[in-house]
Scaffold this motif. Structure first.
Motif, PDB file in Angstrom:
ATOM      1  N   ALA A 298    -102.737 -41.453  38.995  1.00  0.00           N
ATOM      2  CA  ALA A 298    -103.085 -42.556  38.101  1.00  0.00           C
ATOM      3  C   ALA A 298    -101.813 -43.166  37.522  1.00  0.00           C
ATOM      4  N   ASP A 299    -101.855 -44.441  37.260  1.00  0.00           N
ATOM      5  CA  ASP A 299    -100.678 -45.156  36.746  1.00  0.00           C
ATOM      6  C   ASP A 299    -100.620 -45.007  35.224  1.00  0.00           C
ATOM      7  N   GLU A 300    -100.378 -43.761  34.774  1.00  0.00           N
ATOM      8  CA  GLU A 300    -100.343 -43.470  33.345  1.00  0.00           C
ATOM      9  C   GLU A 300     -98.912 -43.172  32.895  1.00  0.00           C
ATOM     10  N   VAL A 301     -98.688 -43.258  31.600  1.00  0.00           N
ATOM     11  CA  VAL A 301     -97.370 -42.982  31.030  1.00  0.00           C
ATOM     12  C   VAL A 301     -97.435 -41.703  30.201  1.00  0.00           C
ATOM     13  N   PHE A 302     -96.457 -40.836  30.399  1.00  0.00           N
ATOM     14  CA  PHE A 302     -96.367 -39.574  29.658  1.00  0.00           C
ATOM     15  C   PHE A 302     -94.977 -39.453  29.041  1.00  0.00           C
ATOM     16  N   ILE A 303     -94.920 -39.162  27.752  1.00  0.00           N
ATOM     17  CA  ILE A 303     -93.672 -38.780  27.091  1.00  0.00           C
ATOM     18  C   ILE A 303     -93.591 -37.260  27.182  1.00  0.00           C
ATOM     19  N   LEU A 304     -92.562 -36.754  27.859  1.00  0.00           N
ATOM     20  CA  LEU A 304     -92.503 -35.328  28.187  1.00  0.00           C
ATOM     21  C   LEU A 304     -91.433 -34.581  27.405  1.00  0.00           C
ATOM     22  N   SER A 305     -91.643 -33.298  27.259  1.00  0.00           N
ATOM     23  CA  SER A 305     -90.641 -32.420  26.669  1.00  0.00           C
ATOM     24  C   SER A 305     -89.541 -32.126  27.688  1.00  0.00           C
ATOM     25  N   PRO A 306     -88.303 -31.950  27.228  1.00  0.00           N
ATOM     26  CA  PRO A 306     -87.245 -31.511  28.148  1.00  0.00           C
ATOM     27  C   PRO A 306     -87.558 -30.178  28.802  1.00  0.00           C
ATOM     28  N   PHE A 307     -88.389 -29.348  28.127  1.00  0.00           N
ATOM     29  CA  PHE A 307     -88.712 -28.019  28.645  1.00  0.00           C
ATOM     30  C   PHE A 307     -90.056 -27.995  29.359  1.00  0.00           C
ATOM     31  N   ASP A 308     -90.593 -29.158  29.683  1.00  0.00           N
ATOM     32  CA  ASP A 308     -91.833 -29.224  30.432  1.00  0.00           C
ATOM     33  C   ASP A 308     -91.651 -28.598  31.815  1.00  0.00           C
ATOM     34  N   THR A 309     -92.721 -28.014  32.322  1.00  0.00           N
ATOM     35  CA  THR A 309     -92.696 -27.415  33.668  1.00  0.00           C
ATOM     36  C   THR A 309     -92.092 -28.362  34.695  1.00  0.00           C
ATOM     37  N   LEU A 310     -92.374 -29.646  34.563  1.00  0.00           N
ATOM     38  CA  LEU A 310     -91.874 -30.627  35.528  1.00  0.00           C
ATOM     39  C   LEU A 310     -90.362 -30.784  35.465  1.00  0.00           C
ATOM     40  N   ASN A 311     -89.765 -30.500  34.292  1.00  0.00           N
ATOM     41  CA  ASN A 311     -88.369 -30.870  34.064  1.00  0.00           C
ATOM     42  C   ASN A 311     -87.372 -29.731  34.079  1.00  0.00           C
ATOM     43  N   VAL A 312     -87.834 -28.484  34.157  1.00  0.00           N
ATOM     44  CA  VAL A 312     -86.901 -27.376  33.944  1.00  0.00           C
ATOM     45  C   VAL A 312     -85.900 -27.201  35.093  1.00  0.00           C
ATOM     46  N   PHE A 313     -86.252 -27.626  36.293  1.00  0.00           N
ATOM     47  CA  PHE A 313     -85.315 -27.531  37.415  1.00  0.00           C
ATOM     48  C   PHE A 313     -84.709 -28.911  37.661  1.00  0.00           C
ATOM     49  N   ARG A 314     -83.503 -29.112  37.152  1.00  0.00           N
ATOM     50  CA  ARG A 314     -82.870 -30.431  37.159  1.00  0.00           C
ATOM     51  C   ARG A 314     -82.702 -30.997  38.576  1.00  0.00           C
ATOM     52  N   ALA A 315     -82.338 -30.137  39.520  1.00  0.00           N
ATOM     53  CA  ALA A 315     -82.092 -30.606  40.889  1.00  0.00           C
ATOM     54  C   ALA A 315     -83.357 -31.211  41.502  1.00  0.00           C
ATOM     55  N   ARG A 316     -84.527 -30.669  41.162  1.00  0.00           N
ATOM     56  CA  ARG A 316     -85.788 -31.204  41.689  1.00  0.00           C
ATOM     57  C   ARG A 316     -86.004 -32.652  41.262  1.00  0.00           C
ATOM     58  N   LEU A 317     -85.689 -32.941  40.002  1.00  0.00           N
ATOM     59  CA  LEU A 317     -85.889 -34.304  39.492  1.00  0.00           C
ATOM     60  C   LEU A 317     -85.017 -35.295  40.254  1.00  0.00           C
ATOM     61  N   LYS A 318     -83.807 -34.875  40.540  1.00  0.00           N
ATOM     62  CA  LYS A 318     -82.895 -35.755  41.269  1.00  0.00           C
ATOM     63  C   LYS A 318     -83.322 -35.902  42.728  1.00  0.00           C
ATOM     64  N   ASP A 319     -83.711 -34.792  43.356  1.00  0.00           N
ATOM     65  CA  ASP A 319     -84.077 -34.809  44.768  1.00  0.00           C
ATOM     66  C   ASP A 319     -85.362 -35.592  45.040  1.00  0.00           C
ATOM     67  N   PHE A 320     -86.376 -35.346  44.210  1.00  0.00           N
ATOM     68  CA  PHE A 320     -87.692 -35.938  44.476  1.00  0.00           C
ATOM     69  C   PHE A 320     -87.934 -37.247  43.729  1.00  0.00           C
ATOM     70  N   PHE A 321     -87.325 -37.400  42.545  1.00  0.00           N
ATOM     71  CA  PHE A 321     -87.643 -38.552  41.694  1.00  0.00           C
ATOM     72  C   PHE A 321     -86.462 -39.490  41.457  1.00  0.00           C
ATOM     73  N   ASP A 322     -85.298 -39.188  42.036  1.00  0.00           N
ATOM     74  CA  ASP A 322     -84.085 -39.971  41.770  1.00  0.00           C
ATOM     75  C   ASP A 322     -83.803 -40.080  40.274  1.00  0.00           C
ATOM     76  N   PHE A 323     -84.058 -39.021  39.564  1.00  0.00           N
ATOM     77  CA  PHE A 323     -83.892 -39.002  38.110  1.00  0.00           C
ATOM     78  C   PHE A 323     -82.866 -37.935  37.757  1.00  0.00           C
ATOM     79  N   ASP A 324     -81.677 -38.361  37.366  1.00  0.00           N
ATOM     80  CA  ASP A 324     -80.585 -37.446  37.056  1.00  0.00           C
ATOM     81  C   ASP A 324     -80.673 -37.110  35.570  1.00  0.00           C
ATOM     82  N   TYR A 325     -81.301 -35.978  35.278  1.00  0.00           N
ATOM     83  CA  TYR A 325     -81.629 -35.652  33.893  1.00  0.00           C
ATOM     84  C   TYR A 325     -80.964 -34.364  33.447  1.00  0.00           C
TER      85      TYR A 325
END
Length: 398
Positions: free
Chosen positions: A273-300
């Protein structure tokens, strides 16, 4: 077995669905949804940082729209979840209790031997809890014999309580001030919960299934990170067996370095769904930094651990997800006395953002303000002043 080939968009959808972020209220509403989130992910990271609402509550806010912060404590009191330090501090479903035992054993057997004084103190505290019930650090007089040498130089009673907790001899709950309360396990773990030590093979399979279930697509590195406290674990060996049996499949994602894996029953035709989420830095989605860059082009990177002169986006920058893209990061702080959310920096990523997305972000931000017990918001700066003016207007008009 033959590998599954995916493009990055397909992979992102699988990852977001596994994280519980494929749509609003993916697990429903109310306290039962909170349990379903934890039972699905297997683990929700807990963090003490209180710049905005703490990470475990923030993760639930993102997934359960009507979330109330007291619900996690209620689930703990009901014996549905418990807190422990498996890979990091966090909440686990009580049904997984036995899989915390190898970690507790590792804490008990590793490191230097205890001095007689340390061992005696631990036994005294354990005896006190057995006779008198749960305790807190504040129940013990300051037993420090030497001056403190730094932030983590805990006094002996606190060290002893933490050792007893990590080794599984005590368990913890939290009071409303987020302070730890130490209990005997038999006062926390329901009688019908399996408390037998898993075999090395069972523990490894548990880690693999839980990691793949929560991440959707995972590397071995991420699986071994989740099991890193148990030295000599069999994760890599059991993964090979699960590949041979067909329980796990190899995944090839165009543009992402492998090898990658997913559970064989994973649905690869996920809708987001085209929804917006404000996420925690420690969210399950964000804890592995390399994944964000590899899959989402997001260098976080969370910059609270970075020296101030080297920060690019701010002390506590929150990732903002829209659909399958990260559109911004928002460095923010809740001023609870003034009941104002201060946005120090709203930095937009170099992606196209339409009016509909901005409207959804504004709505989510309004909910986030209330979630943090604030009533107003102040914006300090942004790299896109036009968008900032448009957003600010929605708050200044009310």
């Amino acid at each position: 077995m033959e590998a599954i080939i995916l493009n990055r968009s397909q992979a992102r959808k699988i990852i977001l669905h596994a994280a519980g972020l494929s749509k609003k209220a993916q697990f429903g509403n109310e306290i039962d949804a909170v349990y379903r989130v934890i039972n699905h992910l297997g683990y929700i990271q807990l963090d003490t940082n209180y710049v905005v609402e703490r990470a475990h509550h923030h993760a639930m806010f993102a997934r359960v729209p009507d979330y109330q912060t007291e619900w996690l404590a209620e689930l703990g009191e009901q014996g549905d979840i418990f807190e422990y330090f498996t890979s990091d501090a966090g909440f686990m479903p009580m049904r997984d209790f036995r899989f915390s035992l190898p970690v507790k054993k590792a804490f008990e057997t590793r490191g230097t031997s205890l001095t007689k004084r340390e061992s005696d103190l631990m036994n005294q505290i354990l005896d006190q809890v057995e006779r008198e019930g749960s305790v807190m650090v504040g129940d013990f007089e300051n037993d420090r014999t030497e001056a403190s040498s730094g932030w983590w130089d805990w006094r002996p009673a606190k060290v002893a309580l933490e050792k007893l907790y990590l080794e599984g001899k005590l368990m913890i709950s939290r009071n409303s001030a987020f302070q730890k309360i130490y209990h005997l396990p038999l006062d926390v773990v329901p009688l019908d919960i399996d408390q037998t030590m898993p075999t090395d093979e069972d523990y490894a399979r548990y880690v693999i299934k839980r990691t793949l279930g929560a991440l959707g697509i995972s590397s071995v590195k991420e699986m071994t990170w989740r099991s890193r406290r148990v030295k000599g674990n069999l994760v890599k060996k059991e993964l090979e067996k699960m590949l041979q049996s067909g329980e796990v499949k190899t995944v090839i994602v165009n543009g992402v370095k492998g090898p990658l894996y997913m559970l064989s029953d994973t649905d690869i035709n996920i809708g987001i769904a085209d929804e917006v989420f404000i996420l925690s830095p420690f969210d399950t989605l964000n804890v592995f930094r390399a994944r964000l860059k590899d899959f989402f082009d997001f260098d976080y990177q969370i910059e609270c651990f970075v020296p101030a002169p080297k920060r690019k986006f701010g002390y506590f920058s929150l990732p903002i997800l829209s659909g399958e893209r990260f559109i911004a990061r928002m460095d923010t702080k809740a001023d609870r006395k003034q009941k104002t959310l201060i946005v120090h920096n709203l930095h937009f990523e170099p992606v196209e953002i339409d009016e509909k997305t901005i409207d959804k972000f504004i709505q989510n931000l309004k909910e986030f303000i209330l979630f943090n017990k604030c009533q107003d918001v102040i914006f300090k700066k942004s790299n896109n002043n036009e968008l900032l003016r448009s957003i600010s207007k929605e708050f200044s008009d009310h």
